[in-house]
Write a protein that holds these residues in place. Structure first.
Motif, PDB file in Angstrom:
ATOM      1  N   TRP A  84       0.928  -1.165   0.080  1.00  0.00           N
ATOM      2  CA  TRP A  84       0.007  -0.030  -0.057  1.00  0.00           C
ATOM      3  C   TRP A  84       0.882   1.417  -0.130  1.00  0.00           C
ATOM      4  N   ASP A  90      -5.254   9.582  -0.209  1.00  0.00           N
ATOM      5  CA  ASP A  90      -5.734   8.504  -1.215  1.00  0.00           C
ATOM      6  C   ASP A  90      -4.769   7.521  -0.905  1.00  0.00           C
ATOM      7  N   TRP A  92      -3.078   3.640  -2.637  1.00  0.00           N
ATOM      8  CA  TRP A  92      -2.833   2.839  -3.809  1.00  0.00           C
ATOM      9  C   TRP A  92      -2.210   1.531  -3.505  1.00  0.00           C
ATOM     10  N   ARG A  94       1.024  -0.658  -4.864  1.00  0.00           N
ATOM     11  CA  ARG A  94       1.965  -0.614  -5.861  1.00  0.00           C
ATOM     12  C   ARG A  94       2.548  -1.949  -6.042  1.00  0.00           C
ATOM     13  N   LEU A 100       1.337   1.425 -10.095  1.00  0.00           N
ATOM     14  CA  LEU A 100       0.310   1.700  -9.090  1.00  0.00           C
ATOM     15  C   LEU A 100      -1.028   1.468  -9.525  1.00  0.00           C
ATOM     16  N   TRP A 101      -1.892   0.846  -8.730  1.00  0.00           N
ATOM     17  CA  TRP A 101      -3.265   0.332  -8.948  1.00  0.00           C
ATOM     18  C   TRP A 101      -4.153   1.260  -7.973  1.00  0.00           C
ATOM     19  N   ASP A 102      -5.375   1.394  -8.242  1.00  0.00           N
ATOM     20  CA  ASP A 102      -6.246   2.062  -7.304  1.00  0.00           C
ATOM     21  C   ASP A 102      -7.630   1.219  -7.130  1.00  0.00           C
TER      22      ASP A 102
END
Length: 131
Positions: A84, A90, A92, A94, A100-102
């Motif tokens: 994380w 915010d 995300w 990694r 990076l992913w949300d």
């Protein structure tokens, strides 16, 4: 010996808690057992779809969606060895390849009918195997 939780970055603190809250809520309220597997995200996507069909206002489901997104992020973290990351409130994920992913935003997109936590997990976990 240290546990996984003790060695995780502080950015994981809130999302891990949100995910655990979602797991508990689904177990108690919907009698749905979420086990942090990629396969369990099918059920989460279906649950979000059901909420969307009920036309619940976004404000009423915002916290639930955040929990589902955090749960998906935890699935990715465990499956892909991701971490994380947080900035400005915010969060995300990694993956080890640096991408990076949300997942929290993806849960919101699921609610609008434009996303899938299952597919996000597949893409994020599969990113490690791509050339």
């Amino acid at each position: 010996m240290t546990t996984q939780q003790e060695t995780r970055p502080s950015a994981a603190t809130k999302p891990v808690r949100w995910a655990a809250d979602a797991v508990a809520a689904m177990r108690e309220g919907a009698r749905l057992r979420l086990d942090y597997s990629a396969r369990s995200l099918w059920s989460v996507d279906r649950m979000i779809e059901d909420i969307r069909r009920e036309a619940a206002p976004y404000a009423a489901v915002e916290v639930v969606l955040r929990g589902f997104g955090a749960y998906a992020g935890e699935v990715i973290a465990r499956q892909a060895g991701a971490e994380w990351w947080a900035s400005g409130g915010d969060h995300w994920i990694r993956t080890p390849d640096g991408r990076l992913w949300d997942p929290i935003d993806e849960a919101r997109r699921c609610y609008t009918g434009e996303g899938s936590l299952r597919l996000l997990c597949r893409d994020a976990c599969g990113a490690e195997r791509r050339p």
